[in-house]
Design a protein around this motif. Structure first.
Motif, PDB file in Angstrom:
ATOM      1  N   GLN A 172       0.836  -1.202   0.000  1.00  0.00           N
ATOM      2  CA  GLN A 172       0.000   0.000   0.000  1.00  0.00           C
ATOM      3  C   GLN A 172       0.870   1.252   0.000  1.00  0.00           C
ATOM      4  O   GLN A 172       0.551   2.246  -0.665  1.00  0.00           O
ATOM      5  N   SER A 173       1.980   1.206   0.732  1.00  0.00           N
ATOM      6  CA  SER A 173       2.894   2.347   0.775  1.00  0.00           C
ATOM      7  C   SER A 173       3.514   2.597  -0.593  1.00  0.00           C
ATOM      8  O   SER A 173       3.648   3.754  -1.022  1.00  0.00           O
ATOM      9  N   CYS A 174       3.868   1.528  -1.305  1.00  0.00           N
ATOM     10  CA  CYS A 174       4.430   1.681  -2.652  1.00  0.00           C
ATOM     11  C   CYS A 174       3.397   2.264  -3.617  1.00  0.00           C
ATOM     12  O   CYS A 174       3.729   3.123  -4.440  1.00  0.00           O
ATOM     13  N   MET A 175       2.163   1.794  -3.523  1.00  0.00           N
ATOM     14  CA  MET A 175       1.112   2.338  -4.392  1.00  0.00           C
ATOM     15  C   MET A 175       0.883   3.808  -4.090  1.00  0.00           C
ATOM     16  O   MET A 175       0.708   4.629  -5.008  1.00  0.00           O
ATOM     17  N   MET A 176       0.889   4.167  -2.817  1.00  0.00           N
ATOM     18  CA  MET A 176       0.721   5.560  -2.415  1.00  0.00           C
ATOM     19  C   MET A 176       1.900   6.407  -2.918  1.00  0.00           C
ATOM     20  O   MET A 176       1.715   7.545  -3.358  1.00  0.00           O
ATOM     21  N   ALA A 177       3.101   5.832  -2.875  1.00  0.00           N
ATOM     22  CA  ALA A 177       4.288   6.551  -3.341  1.00  0.00           C
ATOM     23  C   ALA A 177       4.215   6.812  -4.832  1.00  0.00           C
ATOM     24  O   ALA A 177       4.550   7.914  -5.292  1.00  0.00           O
ATOM     25  N   VAL A 178       3.785   5.823  -5.602  1.00  0.00           N
ATOM     26  CA  VAL A 178       3.664   6.015  -7.050  1.00  0.00           C
ATOM     27  C   VAL A 178       2.615   7.078  -7.349  1.00  0.00           C
ATOM     28  O   VAL A 178       2.828   7.963  -8.196  1.00  0.00           O
ATOM     29  N   LEU A 179       1.481   7.025  -6.656  1.00  0.00           N
ATOM     30  CA  LEU A 179       0.434   8.023  -6.843  1.00  0.00           C
ATOM     31  C   LEU A 179       0.949   9.425  -6.520  1.00  0.00           C
ATOM     32  O   LEU A 179       0.737  10.374  -7.287  1.00  0.00           O
ATOM     33  N   CYS A 180       1.652   9.564  -5.401  1.00  0.00           N
ATOM     34  CA  CYS A 180       2.176  10.878  -4.999  1.00  0.00           C
ATOM     35  C   CYS A 180       3.219  11.383  -5.980  1.00  0.00           C
ATOM     36  O   CYS A 180       3.240  12.577  -6.316  1.00  0.00           O
ATOM     37  N   ALA A 181       4.085  10.493  -6.443  1.00  0.00           N
ATOM     38  CA  ALA A 181       5.128  10.907  -7.391  1.00  0.00           C
ATOM     39  C   ALA A 181       4.505  11.371  -8.705  1.00  0.00           C
ATOM     40  O   ALA A 181       4.934  12.384  -9.275  1.00  0.00           O
ATOM     41  N   VAL A 182       3.487  10.671  -9.186  1.00  0.00           N
ATOM     42  CA  VAL A 182       2.819  11.070 -10.430  1.00  0.00           C
ATOM     43  C   VAL A 182       2.133  12.418 -10.257  1.00  0.00           C
ATOM     44  O   VAL A 182       2.239  13.297 -11.124  1.00  0.00           O
ATOM     45  N   ILE A 183       1.444  12.609  -9.143  1.00  0.00           N
ATOM     46  CA  ILE A 183       0.771  13.886  -8.893  1.00  0.00           C
ATOM     47  C   ILE A 183       1.791  15.029  -8.815  1.00  0.00           C
ATOM     48  O   ILE A 183       1.571  16.106  -9.378  1.00  0.00           O
ATOM     49  N   LEU A 184       2.919  14.798  -8.147  1.00  0.00           N
ATOM     50  CA  LEU A 184       3.947  15.838  -8.027  1.00  0.00           C
ATOM     51  C   LEU A 184       4.529  16.186  -9.390  1.00  0.00           C
ATOM     52  O   LEU A 184       4.700  17.372  -9.720  1.00  0.00           O
ATOM     53  N   ILE A 185       4.803  15.180 -10.204  1.00  0.00           N
ATOM     54  CA  ILE A 185       5.349  15.437 -11.543  1.00  0.00           C
ATOM     55  C   ILE A 185       4.344  16.199 -12.401  1.00  0.00           C
ATOM     56  O   ILE A 185       4.712  17.138 -13.115  1.00  0.00           O
ATOM     57  N   VAL A 186       3.073  15.823 -12.325  1.00  0.00           N
ATOM     58  CA  VAL A 186       2.038  16.523 -13.096  1.00  0.00           C
ATOM     59  C   VAL A 186       1.909  17.968 -12.626  1.00  0.00           C
ATOM     60  O   VAL A 186       1.787  18.884 -13.449  1.00  0.00           O
ATOM     61  N   MET A 187       1.956  18.188 -11.311  1.00  0.00           N
ATOM     62  CA  MET A 187       1.861  19.556 -10.793  1.00  0.00           C
ATOM     63  C   MET A 187       3.031  20.417 -11.270  1.00  0.00           C
ATOM     64  O   MET A 187       2.857  21.569 -11.662  1.00  0.00           O
ATOM     65  N   ILE A 188       4.241  19.860 -11.240  1.00  0.00           N
ATOM     66  CA  ILE A 188       5.419  20.609 -11.692  1.00  0.00           C
ATOM     67  C   ILE A 188       5.321  20.889 -13.189  1.00  0.00           C
ATOM     68  O   ILE A 188       5.636  21.989 -13.649  1.00  0.00           O
ATOM     69  N   LEU A 189       4.852  19.911 -13.948  1.00  0.00           N
ATOM     70  CA  LEU A 189       4.709  20.084 -15.395  1.00  0.00           C
ATOM     71  C   LEU A 189       3.668  21.150 -15.734  1.00  0.00           C
ATOM     72  O   LEU A 189       3.899  22.000 -16.602  1.00  0.00           O
ATOM     73  N   VAL A 190       2.535  21.122 -15.033  1.00  0.00           N
ATOM     74  CA  VAL A 190       1.488  22.132 -15.267  1.00  0.00           C
ATOM     75  C   VAL A 190       1.998  23.518 -14.904  1.00  0.00           C
ATOM     76  O   VAL A 190       1.773  24.487 -15.645  1.00  0.00           O
ATOM     77  N   SER A 191       2.706  23.619 -13.803  1.00  0.00           N
ATOM     78  CA  SER A 191       3.252  24.912 -13.397  1.00  0.00           C
ATOM     79  C   SER A 191       4.282  25.419 -14.410  1.00  0.00           C
ATOM     80  O   SER A 191       4.337  26.609 -14.710  1.00  0.00           O
ATOM     81  N   PHE A 192       5.088  24.516 -14.938  1.00  0.00           N
ATOM     82  CA  PHE A 192       6.085  24.911 -15.938  1.00  0.00           C
ATOM     83  C   PHE A 192       5.428  25.354 -17.236  1.00  0.00           C
ATOM     84  O   PHE A 192       5.828  26.354 -17.838  1.00  0.00           O
ATOM     85  N   LEU A 193       4.418  24.616 -17.685  1.00  0.00           N
ATOM     86  CA  LEU A 193       3.754  24.946 -18.940  1.00  0.00           C
ATOM     87  C   LEU A 193       2.964  26.244 -18.853  1.00  0.00           C
ATOM     88  O   LEU A 193       2.834  26.973 -19.840  1.00  0.00           O
ATOM     89  N   MET A 194       2.420  26.545 -17.658  1.00  0.00           N
ATOM     90  CA  MET A 194       1.654  27.785 -17.491  1.00  0.00           C
ATOM     91  C   MET A 194       2.538  28.935 -17.012  1.00  0.00           C
ATOM     92  O   MET A 194       2.043  30.002 -16.665  1.00  0.00           O
ATOM     93  N   LYS A 195       3.846  28.717 -16.969  1.00  0.00           N
ATOM     94  CA  LYS A 195       4.847  29.722 -16.602  1.00  0.00           C
ATOM     95  C   LYS A 195       4.594  30.315 -15.217  1.00  0.00           C
ATOM     96  O   LYS A 195       4.744  31.511 -14.989  1.00  0.00           O
ATOM     97  N   GLY A 196       4.180  29.469 -14.290  1.00  0.00           N
ATOM     98  CA  GLY A 196       4.006  29.887 -12.908  1.00  0.00           C
ATOM     99  C   GLY A 196       2.656  30.488 -12.583  1.00  0.00           C
ATOM    100  O   GLY A 196       2.366  30.783 -11.422  1.00  0.00           O
ATOM    101  N   ASN A 197       1.794  30.716 -13.548  1.00  0.00           N
ATOM    102  CA  ASN A 197       0.477  31.296 -13.315  1.00  0.00           C
ATOM    103  C   ASN A 197      -0.551  30.178 -13.142  1.00  0.00           C
ATOM    104  O   ASN A 197      -1.370  29.926 -14.021  1.00  0.00           O
ATOM    105  N   VAL A 198      -0.489  29.516 -11.993  1.00  0.00           N
ATOM    106  CA  VAL A 198      -1.401  28.395 -11.750  1.00  0.00           C
ATOM    107  C   VAL A 198      -2.529  28.837 -10.825  1.00  0.00           C
ATOM    108  O   VAL A 198      -2.441  29.835 -10.114  1.00  0.00           O
ATOM    109  N   ASN A 199      -3.572  28.062 -10.826  1.00  0.00           N
ATOM    110  CA  ASN A 199      -4.761  28.334 -10.041  1.00  0.00           C
ATOM    111  C   ASN A 199      -4.530  27.938  -8.581  1.00  0.00           C
ATOM    112  O   ASN A 199      -3.597  27.208  -8.251  1.00  0.00           O
ATOM    113  N   ILE A 200      -5.393  28.391  -7.695  1.00  0.00           N
ATOM    114  CA  ILE A 200      -5.310  28.055  -6.276  1.00  0.00           C
ATOM    115  C   ILE A 200      -5.571  26.570  -6.043  1.00  0.00           C
ATOM    116  O   ILE A 200      -5.133  26.007  -5.040  1.00  0.00           O
ATOM    117  N   ILE A 201      -6.234  25.925  -7.012  1.00  0.00           N
ATOM    118  CA  ILE A 201      -6.518  24.495  -6.881  1.00  0.00           C
ATOM    119  C   ILE A 201      -5.218  23.695  -6.829  1.00  0.00           C
ATOM    120  O   ILE A 201      -5.111  22.709  -6.107  1.00  0.00           O
TER     121      ILE A 201
END
Length: 115
Positions: free
Chosen positions: A30-59
């Motif tokens: 369960q910890s490994c599954m949670m780690a993969v989920l968290c890592a994917v979410i973190l990578i997606v968040m960084i990618l979205v922030s990079f693509l929007m040049k730092g102008n991201v929503n409060i969400i």
């Protein structure tokens, strides 16, 4: 009676020295599954922030707090998985490591955002 003895003998032959094979700790998986989920979410968040040049929503900010809670929960699951007896602990160790890296990444984002 002979059928049961043969079944036990054949089961014993498949294992090393007659010992039963160890399974992975459930909380470690369960910890490994949670780690993969968290890592994917973190990578997606960084990618979205990079693509929007730092102008991201409060969400995205609230999602970062949720990610922090998920990573802490996964870290805790990994630690609890180490207490299970007669199990393989590699999944616990991987879960603890990846969740720790995600926590460090989120902490770096918060510190960098504050400075």
């Amino acid at each position: 009676m002979f059928g049961k003895d043969k079944k036990k003998r054949s089961r014993r032959v498949n294992t090393k020295y007659g010992q039963k094979t160890l399974k992975h700790a459930k909380k470690g998986i369960q910890s490994c599954m949670m780690a993969v989920l968290c890592a994917v979410i973190l990578i997606v968040m960084i990618l979205v922030s990079f693509l929007m040049k730092g102008n991201v929503n409060i969400i995205v900010g609230f999602l970062c707090f949720a990610l922090l809670a998920l990573a802490l929960y996964g870290f805790r699951l990994g630690l609890r998985g180490l207490n299970e007896r007669d199990k393989k602990y590699i999944t616990c160790k991987v879960g603890i490591g990846v969740n720790g890296l995600v926590l460090a990444g989120v902490a770096a984002i918060f510190i960098r955002g504050l400075v």
